[in-house]
Write an enzyme that holds these catalytic residues in place. Sequence first.
Site, PDB file in Angstrom:
ATOM      1  N   LYS A  65      89.881 166.846 -47.549  1.00  0.00           N
ATOM      2  CA  LYS A  65      89.450 168.183 -47.990  1.00  0.00           C
ATOM      3  C   LYS A  65      90.103 169.235 -47.096  1.00  0.00           C
ATOM      4  O   LYS A  65      90.173 169.067 -45.873  1.00  0.00           O
ATOM      5  CB  LYS A  65      87.926 168.274 -47.895  1.00  0.00           C
ATOM      6  CG  LYS A  65      87.338 169.577 -48.423  1.00  0.00           C
ATOM      7  CD  LYS A  65      85.817 169.609 -48.260  1.00  0.00           C
ATOM      8  CE  LYS A  65      85.174 170.849 -48.860  1.00  0.00           C
ATOM      9  NZ  LYS A  65      83.714 170.869 -48.664  1.00  0.00           N
ATOM     10  N   SER A 140      81.272 171.614 -53.135  1.00  0.00           N
ATOM     11  CA  SER A 140      82.558 172.246 -52.931  1.00  0.00           C
ATOM     12  C   SER A 140      83.722 171.274 -52.769  1.00  0.00           C
ATOM     13  O   SER A 140      84.877 171.669 -52.936  1.00  0.00           O
ATOM     14  CB  SER A 140      82.498 173.152 -51.695  1.00  0.00           C
ATOM     15  OG  SER A 140      82.241 172.394 -50.532  1.00  0.00           O
ATOM     16  N   SER A 164      77.695 169.248 -50.879  1.00  0.00           N
ATOM     17  CA  SER A 164      79.103 169.298 -51.295  1.00  0.00           C
ATOM     18  C   SER A 164      79.853 167.977 -51.281  1.00  0.00           C
ATOM     19  O   SER A 164      80.993 167.939 -51.744  1.00  0.00           O
ATOM     20  CB  SER A 164      79.864 170.298 -50.444  1.00  0.00           C
ATOM     21  OG  SER A 164      79.632 171.590 -50.930  1.00  0.00           O
TER      22      SER A 164
HETATM   23  N1  GLN Z   1      76.794 174.507 -53.059  1.00  0.00           N
HETATM   24  C1  GLN Z   1      76.244 174.773 -51.758  1.00  0.00           C
HETATM   25  C2  GLN Z   1      76.696 176.130 -51.279  1.00  0.00           C
HETATM   26  O1  GLN Z   1      77.382 176.771 -51.996  1.00  0.00           O
HETATM   27  C3  GLN Z   1      76.623 173.695 -50.813  1.00  0.00           C
HETATM   28  C4  GLN Z   1      78.015 173.800 -50.342  1.00  0.00           C
HETATM   29  C5  GLN Z   1      78.349 172.748 -49.357  1.00  0.00           C
HETATM   30  O2  GLN Z   1      77.643 171.747 -49.200  1.00  0.00           O
HETATM   31  N2  GLN Z   1      79.421 172.994 -48.632  1.00  0.00           N
HETATM   32  O3  GLN Z   1      76.377 176.539 -50.208  1.00  0.00           O
END
Ligand code: GLN
Length: 471
Positions: A65, A140, A164
């Site tokens: 990532k 994400s 995420s």
């Molecule tokens: N969707 C969540 C957010 O937008 C989690 C994102 C993540 O785990 N990096 O904060």
Amino acid sequence: MRRRETTPSELLERQLADIEARDGEVHAYLRLTPKSARAQAAAADQRYARGEPLGPLDGIPMAVKDVLCVDGVETTAGSQILAGYHPPYDATAIARLRAAGAVFVGMTNCDEFAMGSSTENSGYFPTHNPWGLDRVPGGSSGGSAAAVAAGMAVLALGTDTGGSIRQPAALCGVVGMKPTYGRVSRYGLIAFASSLDQIGPFTRSVTDAAQVMQVMAGRDPRDATSAAEPVDMLSELEAGVEGLRIGVAREYSEVEGLEPGVRARVDEAVLKLEGAGAELVEVALPHTDYGLAAYYIVAPAEASSNLARFDGIKYGASDPNAQTLVETYLRTRRQGFGPEVRRRIMLGTYALSSGYYDAYYLKAQKVRTLVARDFAEAFRDCDAIVSATSPTVAFELGAKTGDPLAMYLCDVLTLGGNLAGLPGISLPCGEAGGLPVGLQVLAPQWREDVALRVARAYEMASGVTARVAPA
Ligand code: GLN
């Protein structure tokens, strides 16, 4: 490779060909690093050929990532503000995987600074779900999940701050694990919310996830929050669930917005675990709804602080036309950050500002404690908690981009694990309407072994494993 049927270089070439064939549609990768990958694979070829001692992941192609620093490779956190940034060092997780022989094939797409649940907040382009190209891969870490699901990586790394890793794993039909907070060093991870972020693997089997965890986990003097707890992800992996107590929480199984198809697959999975010898117990997680609200104060608050360094002076591409220091700050941040990141910075700065700190940030921290207590109570009665990972299957691209709150609701079943610092895994448990459904297993702190063992038991009992999505 150990049986000399193929070599790391052959495997890499096949992987690169598969990426070439499929990534034009999926768009999982932001950039590929074939040159350095070929050099790493050639070195692995030598180790196999000479019969030298091999690392546990020797010659295995791996995707990263775009939030983890890889020495000399452009790393941008999915943001234009970091375009052209080439870190001069490896994140600790990368260094450990490198030492274990992994071959890094490229950087995967993600929501900008990991803020999002669909990868549509990427500062570059959206990624498509290999199971339905009109659908999101989740986020994400959507690029990593999609790469593994499409057979464009054997392993991939993601990060999980509110879900995420687990949510995109669920939406793409692969395995994804978020470790206990403190289990994997965050050194070299571009921070989003430092009290919540954890690095973890995407794989197509529970066993592979355990292998990657075994390599990455453990104390690192460069991250003061990393723990010296013993690391044993593998020895109980095949022990089954006979005698284990599996908790099911009504707040999770009846959560608002849970699709009937998802619920049906998860109910069946729970029965499979019972059939394999687990005892089912009902547990309560009464602060679930408040957890979502608390997360969306704590995470933006930490983000507003962490992202202050991207000002065109310390970090970030500065606008050469800026005349003054303040103008440099303003132009850099206005041009470099996308709308969701700007929203989070504003929300977080507001929640931390004098006069509002007690009402928002402090209150959210108190709720966080209550959520952690819910889990502590529940784990007195059970060894692991099983639920859906995401209330929905993969939704259509664009379906939630105009409605931040709808996007935030994607995380309602995962972010409790982050607030409480627990390990969790998502694994495939069938399909609804032709799209993958994910099963989440949460375990007490430092008990990744229990989460992995329950997940592996489900794989064995159900015969359901991750497949490469057909092209
Ligand atoms: N969707 C969540 C957010 O937008 C989690 C994102 C993540 O785990 N990096 O904060």
